[in-house]
Design a protein around this motif. Structure first.
Motif, mmCIF file in Angstrom:
data_model
loop_
_atom_site.group_PDB
_atom_site.id
_atom_site.type_symbol
_atom_site.label_atom_id
_atom_site.label_comp_id
_atom_site.label_asym_id
_atom_site.label_seq_id
_atom_site.Cartn_x
_atom_site.Cartn_y
_atom_site.Cartn_z
ATOM 1 N N GLY A 2 19.568 -109.168 -9.436
ATOM 2 C CA GLY A 2 18.186 -109.422 -9.786
ATOM 3 C C GLY A 2 17.996 -110.876 -10.196
ATOM 4 O O GLY A 2 18.935 -111.652 -10.259
ATOM 5 N N GLU A 3 16.732 -111.221 -10.473
ATOM 6 C CA GLU A 3 16.439 -112.571 -10.974
ATOM 7 C C GLU A 3 16.674 -112.589 -12.482
ATOM 8 O O GLU A 3 16.869 -111.561 -13.118
ATOM 9 C CB GLU A 3 14.975 -112.927 -10.657
ATOM 10 C CG GLU A 3 14.736 -113.246 -9.174
ATOM 11 C CD GLU A 3 15.672 -114.314 -8.622
ATOM 12 O OE1 GLU A 3 15.681 -115.436 -9.164
ATOM 13 O OE2 GLU A 3 16.429 -114.026 -7.666
ATOM 14 N N LYS A 4 16.586 -113.791 -13.034
ATOM 15 C CA LYS A 4 16.802 -113.994 -14.476
ATOM 16 C C LYS A 4 15.967 -113.015 -15.304
ATOM 17 O O LYS A 4 14.803 -112.763 -15.014
ATOM 18 C CB LYS A 4 16.435 -115.434 -14.828
ATOM 19 C CG LYS A 4 16.648 -115.732 -16.304
ATOM 20 C CD LYS A 4 16.311 -117.162 -16.673
ATOM 21 C CE LYS A 4 16.397 -117.270 -18.189
ATOM 22 N NZ LYS A 4 16.141 -118.583 -18.703
ATOM 23 N N VAL A 32 22.490 -110.231 -12.627
ATOM 24 C CA VAL A 32 21.380 -111.147 -12.308
ATOM 25 C C VAL A 32 21.934 -112.511 -11.924
ATOM 26 O O VAL A 32 23.129 -112.778 -12.057
ATOM 27 C CB VAL A 32 20.413 -111.342 -13.511
ATOM 28 C CG1 VAL A 32 19.642 -110.086 -13.826
ATOM 29 C CG2 VAL A 32 21.161 -111.838 -14.747
ATOM 30 N N LYS A 33 21.022 -113.370 -11.463
ATOM 31 C CA LYS A 33 21.368 -114.759 -11.147
ATOM 32 C C LYS A 33 20.534 -115.650 -12.051
ATOM 33 O O LYS A 33 19.314 -115.509 -12.113
ATOM 34 C CB LYS A 33 21.024 -115.021 -9.676
ATOM 35 C CG LYS A 33 21.882 -116.063 -9.027
ATOM 36 C CD LYS A 33 21.667 -116.064 -7.525
ATOM 37 C CE LYS A 33 22.448 -117.216 -6.914
ATOM 38 N NZ LYS A 33 22.340 -117.278 -5.479
ATOM 39 N N GLU A 34 21.155 -116.536 -12.787
ATOM 40 C CA GLU A 34 20.416 -117.537 -13.560
ATOM 41 C C GLU A 34 20.729 -118.896 -12.957
ATOM 42 O O GLU A 34 21.878 -119.341 -12.994
ATOM 43 C CB GLU A 34 20.819 -117.480 -15.043
ATOM 44 C CG GLU A 34 20.361 -116.203 -15.731
ATOM 45 C CD GLU A 34 20.155 -116.378 -17.235
ATOM 46 O OE1 GLU A 34 20.377 -117.488 -17.762
ATOM 47 O OE2 GLU A 34 19.749 -115.395 -17.876
ATOM 48 N N GLU A 38 25.871 -116.515 -10.915
ATOM 49 C CA GLU A 38 25.786 -115.050 -10.933
ATOM 50 C C GLU A 38 26.495 -114.536 -12.167
ATOM 51 O O GLU A 38 27.503 -115.099 -12.601
ATOM 52 C CB GLU A 38 26.422 -114.473 -9.665
ATOM 53 C CG GLU A 38 25.610 -114.801 -8.420
ATOM 54 C CD GLU A 38 26.062 -114.019 -7.195
ATOM 55 O OE1 GLU A 38 27.112 -113.354 -7.268
ATOM 56 O OE2 GLU A 38 25.345 -114.081 -6.180
#
Length: 627
Positions: A2-4, A32-34, A38
């Motif tokens: 998911g997103e941040k 998630v990815k910030e 990852e």
């Protein structure tokens, strides 16, 4: 991925109100990815903790490596751990209000380590590709007041097992294997739904899943969350509904669970008179606390919306409604009006059922409630609790007491089988023969029956016929359909070898005939809640222990006449009164579906009716006629 993620002011507001219905998408562990990194976002609610860090395989369980920061005043802690991966184990390390060191599994985890391990496991539950679109679309039209519902209650760990090996001493089926085998059997028998026990993660096999530590995690005994979703998906594609047992009444005191979560009472009441079940050794939820209500309501929605489950059977409702349930004087606290009703639990049920059923048309909420509490299935706006259906424990107790009797004594207890019709329309009922009736020295259904083995089988066929023709949805626990001899134990699989014997095969085929007939004839389900759908022909034939009644179809066509003989006395020219001067076609007798013999009613008074016909009614005989 998911997103941040972050726990925003809106999240705080909704959670504090108890209305953050998808809180499980924020709390817990989420890959998630910030930026270009990852990792996993972790969030946990622990309002009185001094500090929290997340420990796990990604940081060598180092208590200093990944401290969490407090997101606002409500007590949620969050952090992002770069490099943490799906499949890794983790826990929360909490420094309590008084400086104590506490290690807790994640209350919102979607997967747990296999017991006896107690850590949570990082997973991504959103990557499953559902194929049950047709079922989900049709489900919206399902109406439990008008449609057939026959439920097969199953404990997955003991329905079938593999031979035990050193690596796998329990021999459990994986959810995916279970899907195929269970669907094949349930479809062949003709049940509409399965009800699965013990799916939410629990530490102790012997609790049968009624002491839950991982409310958002399908138990790892039988595989991964994706495997569980496959089971639901597969059953749906075979046109079988799925109901889960759900336990919002109490939780165990295991060190890694919800009890005393941050060193204080977070999920439970602080006062043991409100927060503990002395008999069960468990903690009671604080239903007045918005975040606790939110945890439970969002959990019900998680199973139904995220896992596509078709309904929840809510365990131990009575223990939630009564403050003095299972308690002596001095062990409980009255409500503000001095009464024993748990006002917060009542409010919780109304909120729960309104939200779940309002958002998910065609699903059911079923109460296991053993008292005469009014309007359990009444609408919340009419001061009911808002459940779709309620287990009929009164019927079950009377029915089993009657069936256990030596046939000679049944004439003195005739009203045990008729009494349920005096309150049949006060709630929307399910008639249940559940796991609770075949454990703890209560004997299996077959062994409850009086007489020699032959008599036991005949009694049980008559009992099941009466049950399937009586108003109310149906539930039968696994193994009782083929005459399991031993009591159920979660330690071993059902005694399938019994099907090598003709009598057991014959009983199974008879139950299958009843199930198929139940689904085929709307007279047996379409007017369950309508007093016009049922009429006694003779409710007073105590001397012969024979019951006769009519079930009417909503369309007025294919009405059914039912006769059950509960003594070993042959009645070669039994005469039954009938509502109309018509032809009566026999559909079923004690040998199952029959060759459709036709009987013509004649003008001869019987059972206070002008018309009747005579036919041979054998010892323990049953008959269903269509007219």
């Amino acid at each position: 991925m998911g997103e941040k993620l972050q726990f925003t002011e809106l999240d705080q507001y909704l959670f504090g109100q108890g209305t953050h219905y998808d809180i499980y998408r924020k709390l817990g562990a989420h890959p998630v990815k910030e930026g270009n990194q990852e990792g996993v976002y972790f969030a946990v609610w622990a309002p009185n903790a001094q500090g929290i860090s997340v420990i796990g395989e990604f940081n060598e369980w180092d208590e200093q490596a990944n401290p969490m920061t407090k997101a606002g005043p409500i007590g949620v802690f969050e952090t992002f751990v770069p490099g943490a991966k799906i499949g890794q184990l983790y826990k929360f390390f909490i420094i309590g209000m008084n400086g104590e060191h506490i290690y807790k599994a994640d209350p919102y985890a979607n997967e747990s380590e296999l017991r006896p391990g107690t850590a949570s496991r990082i997973t991504d539950i959103r990557d499953f590709k559902w194929k049950d679109g047709t079922w989900m679309k049709n489900r919206q039209k399902f109406d439990e007041t008008k449609d057939a519902m026959s439920i097969y209650e199953v404990h997955p760990g003991s329905w079938r097992k593999h031979p035990a090996t050193e690596e796998d001493e329990k021999g459990f089926y994986n959810y995916r294997e279970l899907a195929v085998k269970l669907a094949e059997y349930v479809k062949d028998m003709g049940y509409t739904h399965v009800e699965l026990m013990g799916i939410a993660e629990h530490p102790f096999d012997g609790s049968w899943g009624y002491q839950v530590t991982g409310y958002y995690a399908p138990t790892s005994r039988y595989g991964t969350p994706q495997d569980f979703k496959y089971l639901v998906d597969y059953l749906h594609r075979q046109k079988i509904g799925v109901i889960l047992d759900w336990v919002p009444a109490h939780f165990p005191k295991d060190a890694h669970g919800l009890a005393n979560f941050d060193g204080t009472a977070v999920y439970e009441h602080a006062d043991p008179r409100q927060g503990e079940h002395p008999d069960w050794g468990t903690k009671i939820y604080n239903y007045g606390r918005p975040e606790v209500k939110n945890f439970l309501i969002a959990n019900a929605l998680f199973w139904i919306e995220e896992c596509h489950v078709d309904g929840l059977r809510v365990d131990a409702v009575a223990s939630m409604l009564y403050l003095d349930y299972g308690k002596n004087d001095g062990q409980w606290v009255a409500n503000k009006y001095g009464g024993n009703q748990n006002l917060e639990a009542i409010e919780f049920f109304k909120h729960l059922n309104t939200v779940v059923l309002g958002r998910n048309h065609g699903t059911v909420m079923i109460a296991e409630e053993s008292t005469a509490w009014p309007k359990v299935t009444g609408k919340a706006e009419d001061d009911g609790l808002g459940f779709s259906l309620k287990w009929n424990m009164g019927w079950m107790n009377d029915f089993l007491e009657y069936m256990k009797l030596d046939p000679y004594f049944r004439k003195f207890n005739h009203n045990k089988m008729t009494f349920s019709m005096t309150y049949a329309y006060s709630e929307k009922y399910v008639l249940v023969i559940s796991h609770d009736e075949v454990v703890h020295l209560k004997k299996s259904m077959l062994e409850k029956m009086p007489g020699e083995l032959d008599d036991k089988f005949k009694n049980l066929k008559a009992a099941y016929t009466f049950m399937f023709c009586h108003p109310g949805k149906k539930l039968l626990f696994m193994g009782q359909e083929f005459g399991q001899l031993r009591e159920w134990s979660e330690e071993r699989e059902l005694d399938w070898f019994l099907l090598g014997e003709e009598k057991h095969r014959d009983l199974k085929d008879f139950v299958r005939d009843l199930l198929k007939m139940y689904r085929k004839y709307p007279a047996l389900y379409g007017m369950d809640g309508d007093p016009f759908g049922f009429e006694w022909i003779n409710a007073d034939d105590g001397d012969r222990s024979i019951y006769s009644f009519v079930r009417k179809s909503p369309t007025k066509r294919n009405n059914l006449l039912v006769v059950c003989n509960f003594t070993p006395v042959d009645r070669p020219d039994y005469r039954v009164g009938v509502p109309k001067k018509k032809q009566y076609t026999q559909l079923l007798d004690e040998n199952g579906m029959t060759s459709k013999k036709v009987f013509k009613a004649e003008k001869q008074e019987c059972d206070n009716r002008p018309f009747s016909f005579a036919y041979p009614l054998p010892a323990y005989g049953v008959a269903i006629f269509q007219y």
